[in-house]
Design a protein around this motif. Structure first.
Motif, PDB file in Angstrom:
ATOM      1  N   MET A 245       0.831  -1.205   0.000  1.00  0.00           N
ATOM      2  CA  MET A 245       0.000   0.000   0.000  1.00  0.00           C
ATOM      3  C   MET A 245       0.869   1.260   0.000  1.00  0.00           C
ATOM      4  N   THR A 246       1.973   1.213   0.751  1.00  0.00           N
ATOM      5  CA  THR A 246       2.873   2.365   0.811  1.00  0.00           C
ATOM      6  C   THR A 246       3.483   2.638  -0.554  1.00  0.00           C
ATOM      7  N   GLU A 247       3.847   1.581  -1.291  1.00  0.00           N
ATOM      8  CA  GLU A 247       4.428   1.756  -2.615  1.00  0.00           C
ATOM      9  C   GLU A 247       3.439   2.425  -3.567  1.00  0.00           C
ATOM     10  N   ILE A 248       2.190   2.032  -3.513  1.00  0.00           N
ATOM     11  CA  ILE A 248       1.167   2.637  -4.367  1.00  0.00           C
ATOM     12  C   ILE A 248       1.007   4.111  -4.036  1.00  0.00           C
ATOM     13  N   MET A 249       0.999   4.436  -2.752  1.00  0.00           N
ATOM     14  CA  MET A 249       0.886   5.840  -2.344  1.00  0.00           C
ATOM     15  C   MET A 249       2.103   6.645  -2.799  1.00  0.00           C
ATOM     16  N   ASP A 250       3.280   6.028  -2.729  1.00  0.00           N
ATOM     17  CA  ASP A 250       4.495   6.699  -3.194  1.00  0.00           C
ATOM     18  C   ASP A 250       4.418   6.988  -4.694  1.00  0.00           C
ATOM     19  N   VAL A 251       3.957   6.019  -5.463  1.00  0.00           N
ATOM     20  CA  VAL A 251       3.829   6.202  -6.913  1.00  0.00           C
ATOM     21  C   VAL A 251       2.808   7.301  -7.216  1.00  0.00           C
ATOM     22  N   LEU A 252       1.667   7.282  -6.535  1.00  0.00           N
ATOM     23  CA  LEU A 252       0.644   8.315  -6.752  1.00  0.00           C
ATOM     24  C   LEU A 252       1.169   9.698  -6.382  1.00  0.00           C
ATOM     25  N   THR A 253       1.940   9.786  -5.318  1.00  0.00           N
ATOM     26  CA  THR A 253       2.538  11.058  -4.902  1.00  0.00           C
ATOM     27  C   THR A 253       3.515  11.562  -5.958  1.00  0.00           C
ATOM     28  N   VAL A 254       4.345  10.667  -6.475  1.00  0.00           N
ATOM     29  CA  VAL A 254       5.313  11.031  -7.513  1.00  0.00           C
ATOM     30  C   VAL A 254       4.587  11.492  -8.779  1.00  0.00           C
ATOM     31  N   MET A 255       3.512  10.817  -9.143  1.00  0.00           N
ATOM     32  CA  MET A 255       2.741  11.202 -10.328  1.00  0.00           C
ATOM     33  C   MET A 255       2.114  12.583 -10.150  1.00  0.00           C
ATOM     34  N   ALA A 256       1.532  12.821  -8.981  1.00  0.00           N
ATOM     35  CA  ALA A 256       0.923  14.133  -8.715  1.00  0.00           C
ATOM     36  C   ALA A 256       1.983  15.233  -8.717  1.00  0.00           C
ATOM     37  N   LEU A 257       3.130  14.956  -8.130  1.00  0.00           N
ATOM     38  CA  LEU A 257       4.218  15.932  -8.116  1.00  0.00           C
ATOM     39  C   LEU A 257       4.716  16.209  -9.538  1.00  0.00           C
ATOM     40  N   GLY A 258       4.836  15.170 -10.349  1.00  0.00           N
ATOM     41  CA  GLY A 258       5.259  15.354 -11.743  1.00  0.00           C
ATOM     42  C   GLY A 258       4.295  16.243 -12.513  1.00  0.00           C
ATOM     43  N   LEU A 259       3.003  16.028 -12.313  1.00  0.00           N
ATOM     44  CA  LEU A 259       2.002  16.877 -12.969  1.00  0.00           C
ATOM     45  C   LEU A 259       2.124  18.314 -12.483  1.00  0.00           C
ATOM     46  N   TRP A 260       2.280  18.504 -11.183  1.00  0.00           N
ATOM     47  CA  TRP A 260       2.451  19.834 -10.592  1.00  0.00           C
ATOM     48  C   TRP A 260       3.641  20.552 -11.232  1.00  0.00           C
ATOM     49  N   LEU A 261       4.750  19.853 -11.357  1.00  0.00           N
ATOM     50  CA  LEU A 261       5.962  20.462 -11.888  1.00  0.00           C
ATOM     51  C   LEU A 261       5.874  20.743 -13.387  1.00  0.00           C
ATOM     52  N   PHE A 262       5.034  19.996 -14.089  1.00  0.00           N
ATOM     53  CA  PHE A 262       4.935  20.148 -15.546  1.00  0.00           C
ATOM     54  C   PHE A 262       3.838  21.131 -15.958  1.00  0.00           C
ATOM     55  N   LEU A 263       3.053  21.622 -15.013  1.00  0.00           N
ATOM     56  CA  LEU A 263       1.946  22.531 -15.352  1.00  0.00           C
ATOM     57  C   LEU A 263       2.361  23.746 -16.196  1.00  0.00           C
ATOM     58  N   PRO A 264       3.501  24.393 -15.944  1.00  0.00           N
ATOM     59  CA  PRO A 264       3.867  25.536 -16.784  1.00  0.00           C
ATOM     60  C   PRO A 264       4.046  25.196 -18.264  1.00  0.00           C
ATOM     61  N   ALA A 265       4.175  23.916 -18.603  1.00  0.00           N
ATOM     62  CA  ALA A 265       4.276  23.516 -20.006  1.00  0.00           C
ATOM     63  C   ALA A 265       2.901  23.295 -20.636  1.00  0.00           C
ATOM     64  N   TYR A 266       1.885  23.070 -19.813  1.00  0.00           N
ATOM     65  CA  TYR A 266       0.549  22.804 -20.353  1.00  0.00           C
ATOM     66  C   TYR A 266      -0.195  24.067 -20.782  1.00  0.00           C
ATOM     67  N   VAL A 267       0.069  25.163 -20.152  1.00  0.00           N
ATOM     68  CA  VAL A 267      -0.707  26.386 -20.363  1.00  0.00           C
ATOM     69  C   VAL A 267      -0.360  27.160 -21.642  1.00  0.00           C
ATOM     70  N   PRO A 268       0.908  27.229 -22.045  1.00  0.00           N
ATOM     71  CA  PRO A 268       1.284  28.127 -23.145  1.00  0.00           C
ATOM     72  C   PRO A 268       0.565  27.913 -24.469  1.00  0.00           C
ATOM     73  N   ASN A 269       0.413  26.670 -24.927  1.00  0.00           N
ATOM     74  CA  ASN A 269      -0.165  26.450 -26.256  1.00  0.00           C
ATOM     75  C   ASN A 269      -1.603  26.918 -26.373  1.00  0.00           C
ATOM     76  N   SER A 270      -2.425  26.593 -25.383  1.00  0.00           N
ATOM     77  CA  SER A 270      -3.830  27.016 -25.469  1.00  0.00           C
ATOM     78  C   SER A 270      -3.943  28.534 -25.373  1.00  0.00           C
ATOM     79  N   ASN A 271      -3.121  29.149 -24.527  1.00  0.00           N
ATOM     80  CA  ASN A 271      -3.158  30.607 -24.422  1.00  0.00           C
ATOM     81  C   ASN A 271      -2.593  31.281 -25.664  1.00  0.00           C
TER      82      ASN A 271
END
Length: 194
Positions: A1-27
């Motif tokens: 269970m801890t491993e799954i939570m770690d993976v989900l945390t890493v995925m959420a953090l990756g999305l958080w860090l990549f957000l500045p790349a998602y906004v430019p094209n649509s704007n």
């Protein structure tokens, strides 16, 4: 269970860090459609075909970078009370501004490369190009940021368990790209829903 939570945390953090790349094209598309009189290729052709096409304007390019960086600054403001030294993975303040600039600019440069490639293949603006349409900006954002901040990219997207952040970016990008294009089509910003 801890491993799954770690993976989900890493995925959420990756999305958080990549957000500045998602906004430019649509704007960039939003601003370019309204105020983008000066095209990035200045209407020039190469080997008989437009270099980028009418969809790429200087106003959209500059505004796209600016909105990506502004979103990043908002993220810093959100992260500061909880993590004033690392900003949830962005690192020290001045380097994280550089990271946001690279993610935003790289996303737009990747999109430009995609437009250039489509023109060379004889594809018209708006013509469907699976994979290229969804991932050109992701490749551009990763490449430019890796060029200037390789430790950031490696530590947050490729080292050990963090590879799941990269995998998640690839999966969620497809979903986000499809959803944003449908919304853009319904709002009249895009001529096609893809």
């Amino acid at each position: 269970m801890t491993e799954i939570m770690d993976v989900l945390t890493v995925m959420a953090l990756g999305l958080w860090l990549f957000l500045p790349a998602y906004v430019p094209n649509s704007n960039a598309a939003l601003i370019g459609k309204r105020w983008g009189k000066v095209k990035m290729d200045f209407g020039k052709t190469w080997k008989g075909k437009r270099i980028f096409g009418d969809g790429k304007s200087w106003a959209g390019f500059i505004w796209g970078i600016l909105t990506g960086v502004l979103l990043g600054v908002l993220q810093l403001a959100i992260a500061y009370p909880f993590d004033p030294e690392n900003y949830f993975g962005f690192g020290p303040f001045w380097s994280n501004i550089g990271i946001m600039f690279c993610l935003s600019t790289g996303a737009l440069l990747g999109d430009l490369c995609g437009a250039f490639t489509k023109r060379r293949l004889g594809m018209e603006r708006g013509q469907k190009a699976p994979i290229l349409d969804q991932y050109d900006f992701v490749v551009g954002a990763f490449l430019l940021t890796t060029l200037f901040y390789p430790d950031f990219i490696y530590a947050n997207f490729f080292e050990g368990i963090h590879i799941w952040a990269f995998v998640f970016i690839l999966i969620i990008t497809f979903v986000i790209h499809r959803g944003v294009n449908i919304i853009g089509y319904k709002l009249g910003v895009k001529n096609e829903p893809w």
